[in-house]
Design a protein around this motif. Sequence first.
Motif, PDB file in Angstrom:
ATOM      1  N   UNK A 144       0.716  -1.068   0.010  1.00 47.55           N
ATOM      2  CA  UNK A 144       0.016  -0.004  -0.144  1.00 47.55           C
ATOM      3  C   UNK A 144       0.761   1.251  -0.069  1.00 47.55           C
ATOM      4  N   UNK A 145       0.468   2.458  -0.654  1.00 47.83           N
ATOM      5  CA  UNK A 145       1.065   3.521  -0.562  1.00 47.83           C
ATOM      6  C   UNK A 145       0.080   4.719  -0.115  1.00 47.83           C
ATOM      7  N   UNK A 146       0.377   5.814   0.647  1.00 43.95           N
ATOM      8  CA  UNK A 146      -0.346   6.681   0.899  1.00 43.95           C
ATOM      9  C   UNK A 146      -0.433   7.772  -0.293  1.00 43.95           C
ATOM     10  N   UNK A 147      -1.718   8.155  -0.312  1.00 44.57           N
ATOM     11  CA  UNK A 147      -2.102   9.274  -1.412  1.00 44.57           C
ATOM     12  C   UNK A 147      -2.333  10.557  -0.895  1.00 44.57           C
ATOM     13  N   UNK A 148      -3.191  10.556   0.060  1.00 41.20           N
ATOM     14  CA  UNK A 148      -3.785  11.932   0.296  1.00 41.20           C
ATOM     15  C   UNK A 148      -4.144  11.681   2.014  1.00 41.20           C
ATOM     16  N   UNK A 149      -4.239  12.966   2.531  1.00 32.77           N
ATOM     17  CA  UNK A 149      -4.919  12.937   4.059  1.00 32.77           C
ATOM     18  C   UNK A 149      -5.984  13.897   3.968  1.00 32.77           C
ATOM     19  N   UNK A 150      -7.192  13.449   4.769  1.00 33.99           N
ATOM     20  CA  UNK A 150      -8.269  14.142   4.622  1.00 33.99           C
ATOM     21  C   UNK A 150      -8.283  14.836   6.245  1.00 33.99           C
ATOM     22  N   UNK A 151      -8.599  15.984   6.674  1.00 37.28           N
ATOM     23  CA  UNK A 151      -8.701  16.724   7.849  1.00 37.28           C
ATOM     24  C   UNK A 151      -9.894  17.198   8.078  1.00 37.28           C
ATOM     25  N   UNK A 152     -10.604  16.905   9.309  1.00 38.69           N
ATOM     26  CA  UNK A 152     -12.023  17.880   9.199  1.00 38.69           C
ATOM     27  C   UNK A 152     -11.997  18.076  11.061  1.00 38.69           C
ATOM     28  N   UNK A 153     -12.715  18.919  11.262  1.00 36.24           N
ATOM     29  CA  UNK A 153     -12.993  19.185  12.638  1.00 36.24           C
ATOM     30  C   UNK A 153     -14.024  18.381  13.127  1.00 36.24           C
ATOM     31  N   UNK A 154     -13.970  18.042  14.200  1.00 33.72           N
ATOM     32  CA  UNK A 154     -14.767  17.178  15.246  1.00 33.72           C
ATOM     33  C   UNK A 154     -15.683  18.140  15.810  1.00 33.72           C
ATOM     34  N   UNK A 155     -16.977  18.113  15.555  1.00 35.41           N
ATOM     35  CA  UNK A 155     -18.163  18.826  15.969  1.00 35.41           C
ATOM     36  C   UNK A 155     -19.278  18.097  16.500  1.00 35.41           C
ATOM     37  N   UNK A 156     -20.165  18.697  17.229  1.00 30.36           N
ATOM     38  CA  UNK A 156     -21.287  18.066  17.766  1.00 30.36           C
ATOM     39  C   UNK A 156     -22.553  17.835  16.695  1.00 30.36           C
ATOM     40  N   UNK A 157     -22.177  18.950  15.646  1.00 31.66           N
ATOM     41  CA  UNK A 157     -23.143  18.728  14.489  1.00 31.66           C
ATOM     42  C   UNK A 157     -22.417  17.735  13.454  1.00 31.66           C
ATOM     43  N   UNK A 158     -23.396  17.268  12.680  1.00 34.42           N
ATOM     44  CA  UNK A 158     -22.665  16.156  11.549  1.00 34.42           C
ATOM     45  C   UNK A 158     -22.319  17.154  10.323  1.00 34.42           C
ATOM     46  N   UNK A 159     -21.395  16.603   9.676  1.00 37.60           N
ATOM     47  CA  UNK A 159     -20.871  17.277   8.461  1.00 37.60           C
ATOM     48  C   UNK A 159     -21.403  16.883   7.201  1.00 37.60           C
ATOM     49  N   UNK A 160     -22.049  17.821   6.479  1.00 42.02           N
ATOM     50  CA  UNK A 160     -22.997  17.415   5.313  1.00 42.02           C
ATOM     51  C   UNK A 160     -22.099  16.871   4.253  1.00 42.02           C
ATOM     52  N   UNK A 161     -22.547  15.751   3.663  1.00 44.01           N
ATOM     53  CA  UNK A 161     -21.798  14.740   2.753  1.00 44.01           C
ATOM     54  C   UNK A 161     -21.541  15.599   1.534  1.00 44.01           C
ATOM     55  N   UNK A 162     -22.287  16.354   1.219  1.00 45.19           N
ATOM     56  CA  UNK A 162     -22.390  17.158  -0.050  1.00 45.19           C
ATOM     57  C   UNK A 162     -21.299  18.123  -0.001  1.00 45.19           C
ATOM     58  N   UNK A 163     -20.556  18.645   1.089  1.00 45.68           N
ATOM     59  CA  UNK A 163     -19.844  19.567   1.339  1.00 45.68           C
ATOM     60  C   UNK A 163     -18.114  18.918   1.290  1.00 45.68           C
ATOM     61  N   UNK A 164     -18.212  17.723   1.125  1.00 47.66           N
ATOM     62  CA  UNK A 164     -16.925  16.983   1.003  1.00 47.66           C
ATOM     63  C   UNK A 164     -16.324  17.125  -0.678  1.00 47.66           C
ATOM     64  N   UNK A 165     -15.107  17.353  -0.512  1.00 43.63           N
ATOM     65  CA  UNK A 165     -14.362  17.332  -1.922  1.00 43.63           C
ATOM     66  C   UNK A 165     -14.828  16.331  -2.841  1.00 43.63           C
ATOM     67  N   UNK A 166     -15.137  16.656  -4.071  1.00 39.28           N
ATOM     68  CA  UNK A 166     -15.542  15.726  -4.947  1.00 39.28           C
ATOM     69  C   UNK A 166     -14.689  14.592  -5.145  1.00 39.28           C
ATOM     70  N   UNK A 167     -13.264  14.984  -5.232  1.00 37.82           N
ATOM     71  CA  UNK A 167     -12.261  13.811  -5.555  1.00 37.82           C
ATOM     72  C   UNK A 167     -12.301  12.742  -4.406  1.00 37.82           C
TER      73      UNK A 167
END
Length: 287
Positions: A144-167
């Motif tokens: 396996x090889x690492x390709x990209x890292x995704x970072x997001x804040x952890x909040x009490x509210x859920x994260x809308x899926x549509x706001x995640x980068x398309x890639x």
Amino acid sequence: MSLRPRSLPKVRDRLRALLTEPDSPLREATPELAADHERVARLLGASDLWWATADMAALAIAAAADLPEVRWATADRPSACGLLVWDGGIGEIPYQGVNLPVDAVSWGPHPDGFGCTLWVRLSRIEEAVVSTGRTLVSHGLPPLAPMVEFVAPVTADPYPAEEIDNDSRTVLTTLATTWLLMQQPKMVDRSRVEVDRSTRSGYGRAGRPQPEVTLVDLRRLYVPNVAEQSAPAGRIYSRRWVVRGHWRNQAHGPDRALRRQTWVPNYIKGPDGAPLIVTDHVNVWRR
């Protein structure tokens, strides 16, 4: 080294070496990312190991297409840190002008909240590089090889899926969906995988706890009904397929005051053990 459930602890050790050894190809190529590589390696060392079967991956991708929101908090993960491999891969990310399926994701705490690294089989990268007329020296590298890292804040509210980068949206929503499905014991079976004997011996000699790998698979939900048994002309089903389900905001916890997205499938139809049909809604990428 092959990538399979019983070899996953050894693969994890090789990945940590790739990230931490100063003379590794990755460290030599990206010296500016040394601190990030060290952090990901520490998380891998504390990670639980998971392997999702091809059927599990297929259902997770199908259900992820309709997932309205995701959560990254520790309570929403099967373990605080983890490395999860999907047999066959999930989603795709761009690389060298082509799209490569993601085979694994590792996750854990990040200074900015939650972080996860997307991993691709080395064999896929080799094929992509060869298609450009170049070569890749892969001898001695982990599978396996690492390709990209995704970072997001952890909040009490859920994260809308549509706001995640398309890639990376398909990969990340499939990760969140897999976590949710793993919390539904009526749908998912978990079982321990016996790791390689050489791995067990090596861990014992080093005084390390014996590694564990958890296999995640779909329960066999199919029960023949009268209509199917009396199908015209003695019709016999030889495949299984996903009859489209839906998400429900399910109450849970003390006094059922909390809410969690729960996948409600109509059913998985077809005889026990038969191949799962891949449709427009259920996509499995294979080598």
